[in-house]
Scaffold this active site. Structure first.
Site, PDB file in Angstrom:
ATOM      1  N   LYS A  57      -8.402 -22.564   9.215  1.00  0.00           N
ATOM      2  CA  LYS A  57      -8.051 -23.996   9.116  1.00  0.00           C
ATOM      3  C   LYS A  57      -7.357 -24.346  10.342  1.00  0.00           C
ATOM      4  O   LYS A  57      -6.075 -23.976  10.286  1.00  0.00           O
ATOM      5  CB  LYS A  57      -7.885 -24.699   7.755  1.00  0.00           C
ATOM      6  CG  LYS A  57      -8.232 -25.955   7.667  1.00  0.00           C
ATOM      7  CD  LYS A  57      -9.693 -26.550   7.436  1.00  0.00           C
ATOM      8  CE  LYS A  57      -9.827 -26.586   6.067  1.00  0.00           C
ATOM      9  NZ  LYS A  57     -11.449 -26.591   5.756  1.00  0.00           N
ATOM     10  N   THR A  81     -11.686 -21.082   4.667  1.00  0.00           N
ATOM     11  CA  THR A  81     -10.685 -21.982   5.594  1.00  0.00           C
ATOM     12  C   THR A  81      -9.916 -22.960   4.578  1.00  0.00           C
ATOM     13  O   THR A  81      -8.913 -23.168   4.655  1.00  0.00           O
ATOM     14  CB  THR A  81     -11.479 -22.844   6.775  1.00  0.00           C
ATOM     15  OG1 THR A  81     -12.110 -23.633   6.059  1.00  0.00           O
ATOM     16  CG2 THR A  81     -12.130 -21.727   7.520  1.00  0.00           C
ATOM     17  N   ASP A  82     -10.792 -23.223   3.703  1.00  0.00           N
ATOM     18  CA  ASP A  82     -10.066 -24.492   2.557  1.00  0.00           C
ATOM     19  C   ASP A  82      -8.888 -23.623   1.969  1.00  0.00           C
ATOM     20  O   ASP A  82      -7.886 -24.342   1.584  1.00  0.00           O
ATOM     21  CB  ASP A  82     -11.350 -24.803   1.599  1.00  0.00           C
ATOM     22  CG  ASP A  82     -10.624 -25.819   0.675  1.00  0.00           C
ATOM     23  OD1 ASP A  82     -10.393 -27.269   1.480  1.00  0.00           O
ATOM     24  OD2 ASP A  82     -10.285 -25.971  -0.430  1.00  0.00           O
ATOM     25  N   PHE A 138       3.942 -49.956  -2.775  1.00  0.00           N
ATOM     26  CA  PHE A 138       2.858 -50.769  -2.661  1.00  0.00           C
ATOM     27  C   PHE A 138       2.028 -50.871  -4.024  1.00  0.00           C
ATOM     28  O   PHE A 138       1.375 -49.951  -4.557  1.00  0.00           O
ATOM     29  CB  PHE A 138       1.923 -50.091  -1.468  1.00  0.00           C
ATOM     30  CG  PHE A 138       0.671 -51.022  -1.384  1.00  0.00           C
ATOM     31  CD1 PHE A 138       0.848 -52.253  -0.470  1.00  0.00           C
ATOM     32  CD2 PHE A 138      -0.623 -50.595  -1.434  1.00  0.00           C
ATOM     33  CE1 PHE A 138      -0.124 -53.126  -0.527  1.00  0.00           C
ATOM     34  CE2 PHE A 138      -1.660 -51.528  -1.128  1.00  0.00           C
ATOM     35  CZ  PHE A 138      -1.289 -52.602  -0.721  1.00  0.00           C
ATOM     36  N   ARG A 158       6.839 -44.509  -1.912  1.00  0.00           N
ATOM     37  CA  ARG A 158       6.045 -43.792  -0.898  1.00  0.00           C
ATOM     38  C   ARG A 158       6.751 -43.888   0.551  1.00  0.00           C
ATOM     39  O   ARG A 158       7.968 -44.288   0.722  1.00  0.00           O
ATOM     40  CB  ARG A 158       4.694 -44.507  -0.764  1.00  0.00           C
ATOM     41  CG  ARG A 158       4.860 -45.677  -0.236  1.00  0.00           C
ATOM     42  CD  ARG A 158       3.510 -46.571   0.065  1.00  0.00           C
ATOM     43  NE  ARG A 158       4.012 -47.751   0.831  1.00  0.00           N
ATOM     44  CZ  ARG A 158       2.978 -48.524   1.371  1.00  0.00           C
ATOM     45  NH1 ARG A 158       1.439 -48.097   1.406  1.00  0.00           N
ATOM     46  NH2 ARG A 158       3.000 -49.647   2.051  1.00  0.00           N
ATOM     47  N   GLN A 173       2.969 -55.096   5.819  1.00  0.00           N
ATOM     48  CA  GLN A 173       2.853 -56.307   6.333  1.00  0.00           C
ATOM     49  C   GLN A 173       4.479 -57.301   6.272  1.00  0.00           C
ATOM     50  O   GLN A 173       4.732 -57.835   7.289  1.00  0.00           O
ATOM     51  CB  GLN A 173       1.853 -57.223   5.434  1.00  0.00           C
ATOM     52  CG  GLN A 173       0.497 -56.855   5.801  1.00  0.00           C
ATOM     53  CD  GLN A 173       0.017 -55.867   4.835  1.00  0.00           C
ATOM     54  OE1 GLN A 173       0.664 -54.901   4.431  1.00  0.00           O
ATOM     55  NE2 GLN A 173      -1.460 -55.986   4.491  1.00  0.00           N
ATOM     56  N   ASN A 182      -0.920 -47.795   9.454  1.00  0.00           N
ATOM     57  CA  ASN A 182      -0.236 -47.117   8.506  1.00  0.00           C
ATOM     58  C   ASN A 182      -0.701 -45.883   8.521  1.00  0.00           C
ATOM     59  O   ASN A 182      -1.654 -45.493   8.037  1.00  0.00           O
ATOM     60  CB  ASN A 182      -0.698 -47.909   7.144  1.00  0.00           C
ATOM     61  CG  ASN A 182       0.141 -47.589   6.207  1.00  0.00           C
ATOM     62  OD1 ASN A 182       0.894 -46.782   6.043  1.00  0.00           O
ATOM     63  ND2 ASN A 182      -0.125 -48.442   4.855  1.00  0.00           N
ATOM     64  N   HIS A 217      -0.694 -42.735   6.731  1.00  0.00           N
ATOM     65  CA  HIS A 217      -0.597 -42.417   5.379  1.00  0.00           C
ATOM     66  C   HIS A 217      -0.312 -40.937   5.157  1.00  0.00           C
ATOM     67  O   HIS A 217      -0.626 -39.953   6.085  1.00  0.00           O
ATOM     68  CB  HIS A 217      -2.127 -42.489   4.649  1.00  0.00           C
ATOM     69  CG  HIS A 217      -2.638 -43.950   4.890  1.00  0.00           C
ATOM     70  ND1 HIS A 217      -2.055 -44.863   4.341  1.00  0.00           N
ATOM     71  CD2 HIS A 217      -3.781 -44.441   5.442  1.00  0.00           C
ATOM     72  CE1 HIS A 217      -2.704 -46.301   4.647  1.00  0.00           C
ATOM     73  NE2 HIS A 217      -3.865 -45.897   5.139  1.00  0.00           N
TER      74      HIS A 217
HETATM   75  O1  LIG Z   1       1.573 -51.370   3.113  1.00  0.00           O
HETATM   76  C1  LIG Z   1       0.167 -51.632   2.872  1.00  0.00           C
HETATM   77  N1  LIG Z   1      -0.315 -52.562   3.185  1.00  0.00           N
HETATM   78  C2  LIG Z   1      -1.806 -52.792   2.730  1.00  0.00           C
HETATM   79  O2  LIG Z   1      -2.509 -53.827   3.122  1.00  0.00           O
HETATM   80  C3  LIG Z   1      -2.426 -51.531   2.215  1.00  0.00           C
HETATM   81  N2  LIG Z   1      -3.605 -51.236   1.601  1.00  0.00           N
HETATM   82  C4  LIG Z   1      -3.684 -50.229   1.491  1.00  0.00           C
HETATM   83  O3  LIG Z   1      -4.642 -49.307   0.942  1.00  0.00           O
HETATM   84  N3  LIG Z   1      -2.332 -49.515   1.523  1.00  0.00           N
HETATM   85  C5  LIG Z   1      -1.508 -50.514   1.950  1.00  0.00           C
HETATM   86  N4  LIG Z   1      -0.364 -50.425   2.490  1.00  0.00           N
END
Ligand SMILES: O=c1[nH]c(=O)c2[nH]c(=O)[nH]c2[nH]1
Length: 301
Positions: free
Chosen positions: A11, A56-57, A157, A174, A222, A248, A250
């Site tokens: 992987k 590979t996983d 969030f 988070r 936001q 974002n 993640h």
């Molecule tokens: O800060 C965030 N704003 C979002 O609008 C959003 N939507 C999401 O799925 N995660 C997040 N995180």
């Protein structure tokens, strides 16, 4: 029958982030780990028999499990540990090549609580667009792109709309990471006005943006975006308009329960840093009474 030549598999590009907490001071290890294994792999190529194939996983899971269980002292030490594991635990594997890129982060100095805000070193690009017409008008828009920042806590969030397609669990602690693309427009528009100190303005604007990112206890990206833009407009009188485009980036906690490992945010958590898809949060922040001139799509500027 044609002969099989050199072959390897594994992987590639396992993005692993490990965050340790030393009280309010957090530490990041951020790696991109690629595993390539080779050995007695003729059969899988010639007949499709997987009898010697470690998936590979599984190599991916091993990277994340090792990061959690043994930590990441250095890229070299981590790679040695992984390579030894694959070669010694799998009779069919005679060679393991582990390639690692390590991304460096430095701390954002700010006046808020805790040491949990970081900026990726050495990657941002400073931007400027200057427009002048023969009526004498100037428009200067400055900005930056590829400034990658992370808060390893102080981000939540929750409380969002839920419909039948919503599966996202609410998050109360988070990682918040983004690659800032920002543009700001100066209110210097003709030669009768004093010319801003462009370099000083850039440095200070960048500092305010980072400080707002670090000091905002974020309930959404936001909210953080608005805090960054409004801090610039409030503290930099030469700037009337700021627009940000914030992906974002993640970070998902890896589920290590199948390997008997707890992976809590509380300490030494291991994350999968996903590169796509990503949420994309974009907005303009304006000084009261000013018009928006920066285009919606920052790639056009
Ligand atoms: O800060 C965030 N704003 C979002 O609008 C959003 N939507 C999401 O799925 N995660 C997040 N995180």
């Amino acid at each position: 029958m044609p002969t099989l030549g050199q072959n390897q598999y594994g992987k590639a590009e396992n993005r692993v982030v490990r965050i340790t907490r030393d009280g309010a001071t957090h530490h990041i290890k951020d790696l991109n780990v690629s595993v390539a294994l080779s050995g007695d792999m003729d059969e899988v190529h010639y007949s499709g028999s997987n009898a010697s194939v470690l998936p590979t996983d599984t190599t991916k899971n091993t990277v994340y499990a090792f990061a959690k269980q043994y930590g990441i002292e250095s890229a070299e030490q981590f790679g040695v540990h992984l390579a030894r594991h694959f070669v010694t635990s799998q009779p069919a594997i005679h060679r393991a090549r582990i390639r690692i890129e390590e991304y460096a982060w430095e701390r954002v100095e700010h006046s808020g609580e805790g040491a949990h805000s970081f900026v990726r070193t050495g990657r941002e690009t400073r931007l400027a667009q200057i427009t002048h017409d023969d009526g004498g008008a100037w428009e200067v828009v400055s900005g930056l792109k590829d400034l990658t920042v992370m808060n390893s806590t102080n981000s939540e969030f929750w409380g969002y709309v839920k419909d039948k397609y919503t599966t996202l669990p609410e998050a109360y602690d988070r990682v918040l990471a983004t690659e800032v693309s920002g543009r700001w427009r100066f209110n210097w528009t003709d030669d009768t006005q004093p010319v801003p100190d462009w370099d000083e303005s850039y440095e200070e604007t960048r500092k305010h943006l980072l400080a707002a990112f670090a000091e905002t206890y974020s309930l959404s990206l936001q909210q953080t975006l608005y805090a960054m833009g409004s801090r610039i407009v409030e503290r930099r009188p030469e700037i009337d308009e700021v627009r940000f485009s914030l992906p974002n980036k993640h970070h998902f906690l890896v589920d290590l329960a199948p390997f008997g490992l707890k992976n809590d945010t509380a300490d030494s958590a291991v994350y999968f840093a996903a590169d796509r898809p990503y949420g994309l949060i974009e907005a303009t922040v304006l000084r009261d009474g000013c018009d928006a001139r920066i285009p919606e799509d920052l790639t056009n500027l």
